[in-house]
Motif scaffolding. Structure first.
Motif, PDB file in Angstrom:
ATOM      1  N   ASP A  69       0.805  -1.222   0.000  1.00  0.00           N
ATOM      2  CA  ASP A  69       0.000   0.000   0.000  1.00  0.00           C
ATOM      3  C   ASP A  69       0.838   1.272   0.000  1.00  0.00           C
ATOM      4  O   ASP A  69       0.356   2.325  -0.408  1.00  0.00           O
ATOM      5  CB  ASP A  69      -0.944   0.022   1.203  1.00  0.00           C
ATOM      6  N   LYS A  70       2.085   1.200   0.439  1.00  0.00           N
ATOM      7  CA  LYS A  70       2.905   2.407   0.591  1.00  0.00           C
ATOM      8  C   LYS A  70       3.986   2.581  -0.470  1.00  0.00           C
ATOM      9  O   LYS A  70       4.396   3.700  -0.751  1.00  0.00           O
ATOM     10  CB  LYS A  70       3.545   2.431   1.971  1.00  0.00           C
ATOM     11  N   HIS A  71       4.487   1.477  -1.015  1.00  0.00           N
ATOM     12  CA  HIS A  71       5.569   1.565  -1.992  1.00  0.00           C
ATOM     13  C   HIS A  71       5.424   0.487  -3.064  1.00  0.00           C
ATOM     14  O   HIS A  71       4.875  -0.574  -2.806  1.00  0.00           O
ATOM     15  CB  HIS A  71       6.944   1.401  -1.319  1.00  0.00           C
ATOM     16  N   SER A  72       5.962   0.802  -4.220  1.00  0.00           N
ATOM     17  CA  SER A  72       6.058  -0.165  -5.310  1.00  0.00           C
ATOM     18  C   SER A  72       7.481  -0.104  -5.830  1.00  0.00           C
ATOM     19  O   SER A  72       8.080   0.971  -5.901  1.00  0.00           O
ATOM     20  CB  SER A  72       5.087   0.199  -6.429  1.00  0.00           C
ATOM     21  N   VAL A  73       8.009  -1.260  -6.200  1.00  0.00           N
ATOM     22  CA  VAL A  73       9.398  -1.345  -6.640  1.00  0.00           C
ATOM     23  C   VAL A  73       9.461  -2.163  -7.923  1.00  0.00           C
ATOM     24  O   VAL A  73       8.833  -3.213  -8.026  1.00  0.00           O
ATOM     25  CB  VAL A  73      10.272  -2.011  -5.551  1.00  0.00           C
ATOM     26  N   CYS A  74      10.232  -1.662  -8.872  1.00  0.00           N
ATOM     27  CA  CYS A  74      10.482  -2.400 -10.110  1.00  0.00           C
ATOM     28  C   CYS A  74      11.977  -2.665 -10.211  1.00  0.00           C
ATOM     29  O   CYS A  74      12.777  -1.728 -10.192  1.00  0.00           O
ATOM     30  CB  CYS A  74       9.996  -1.608 -11.323  1.00  0.00           C
ATOM     31  N   ILE A  75      12.333  -3.940 -10.307  1.00  0.00           N
ATOM     32  CA  ILE A  75      13.718  -4.344 -10.516  1.00  0.00           C
ATOM     33  C   ILE A  75      13.866  -4.549 -12.022  1.00  0.00           C
ATOM     34  O   ILE A  75      13.053  -5.253 -12.635  1.00  0.00           O
ATOM     35  CB  ILE A  75      14.029  -5.634  -9.744  1.00  0.00           C
ATOM     36  N   ASN A  76      14.885  -3.915 -12.622  1.00  0.00           N
ATOM     37  CA  ASN A  76      14.923  -3.885 -14.079  1.00  0.00           C
ATOM     38  C   ASN A  76      16.337  -3.780 -14.635  1.00  0.00           C
ATOM     39  O   ASN A  76      17.300  -3.646 -13.886  1.00  0.00           O
ATOM     40  CB  ASN A  76      14.075  -2.709 -14.580  1.00  0.00           C
ATOM     41  N   THR A  77      16.409  -3.829 -15.945  1.00  0.00           N
ATOM     42  CA  THR A  77      17.629  -3.517 -16.682  1.00  0.00           C
ATOM     43  C   THR A  77      17.310  -2.372 -17.625  1.00  0.00           C
ATOM     44  O   THR A  77      16.310  -2.416 -18.349  1.00  0.00           O
ATOM     45  CB  THR A  77      18.148  -4.728 -17.477  1.00  0.00           C
ATOM     46  N   ILE A  78      18.147  -1.348 -17.592  1.00  0.00           N
ATOM     47  CA  ILE A  78      17.993  -0.156 -18.424  1.00  0.00           C
ATOM     48  C   ILE A  78      19.027  -0.250 -19.542  1.00  0.00           C
ATOM     49  O   ILE A  78      20.195  -0.559 -19.284  1.00  0.00           O
ATOM     50  CB  ILE A  78      18.260   1.112 -17.587  1.00  0.00           C
ATOM     51  N   SER A  79      18.611   0.045 -20.765  1.00  0.00           N
ATOM     52  CA  SER A  79      19.567   0.025 -21.865  1.00  0.00           C
ATOM     53  C   SER A  79      19.158   1.029 -22.937  1.00  0.00           C
ATOM     54  O   SER A  79      18.027   1.522 -22.944  1.00  0.00           O
ATOM     55  CB  SER A  79      19.664  -1.372 -22.477  1.00  0.00           C
ATOM     56  N   GLY A  80      20.095   1.303 -23.811  1.00  0.00           N
ATOM     57  CA  GLY A  80      19.818   2.199 -24.920  1.00  0.00           C
ATOM     58  C   GLY A  80      21.102   2.593 -25.603  1.00  0.00           C
ATOM     59  O   GLY A  80      22.172   2.009 -25.356  1.00  0.00           O
ATOM     60  N   GLU A  81      20.981   3.606 -26.449  1.00  0.00           N
ATOM     61  CA  GLU A  81      22.138   4.105 -27.180  1.00  0.00           C
ATOM     62  C   GLU A  81      22.020   5.624 -27.271  1.00  0.00           C
ATOM     63  O   GLU A  81      20.929   6.160 -27.463  1.00  0.00           O
ATOM     64  CB  GLU A  81      22.162   3.501 -28.582  1.00  0.00           C
ATOM     65  N   ARG A  82      23.138   6.277 -27.108  1.00  0.00           N
ATOM     66  CA  ARG A  82      23.181   7.731 -27.273  1.00  0.00           C
ATOM     67  C   ARG A  82      24.505   8.112 -27.910  1.00  0.00           C
ATOM     68  O   ARG A  82      25.560   7.648 -27.462  1.00  0.00           O
ATOM     69  CB  ARG A  82      23.016   8.446 -25.934  1.00  0.00           C
TER      70      ARG A  82
END
Length: 132
Positions: A79-92
């Motif tokens: 009810d108080k927090h939500s967490v997403c465990i992830n991998t971030i990627s891209g190109e710049r």
């Protein structure tokens, strides 16, 4: 067991983000949302209100030519927090980046995102990717 409503909120938000659906994102954010981006780069700082946050998303897509991706590994919520465990990627600017991340959200009782903190495993990777 049914998924917690705040986990469903996050999944809906990540799907909308992946599709560039800012209209849906707008419905998921509290008007006074605060979005904290750590590190030392052109994107670092606190964004206040939907307009600033959605504007930062636009800049993120623009800077990466639409290559910025978030791969969800797991979503945890109460009810108080939500967490997403992830991998971030891209190109710049011709350089690829990738790091693991944890996104922490504070939802409102009526199911809107009120505050966000983004944490990454390798902040130096993100700072280099988004250096001015």
């Amino acid at each position: 067991m049914a998924e917690h409503p705040n986990a469903a909120l996050l999944r809906k938000g990540y799907e909308a983000f992946a599709n560039g659906d800012m209209e849906t994102i707008d419905t998921l954010f509290a008007d006074d949302i605060v979005w904290h981006v750590g590190g030392n780069s052109m994107l670092s700082g606190d964004y206040k209100g939907k307009e600033e946050v959605i504007g930062m998303f636009g800049r993120l897509f623009q800077e990466t030519g639409g290559t910025f991706k978030i791969e969800i590994h797991d979503v945890l919520a109460n009810d108080k927090h939500s967490v997403c465990i992830n991998t971030i990627s891209g190109e710049r600017n011709g350089a690829r980046f990738e790091t693991k991340g944890v996104d922490v959200f504070h939802p409102t009782p009526d199911g809107k995102v009120k505050e966000y903190w983004g944490l990454v495993e390798d902040q130096a990777v993100m700072d280099a990717a988004f250096a001015e």
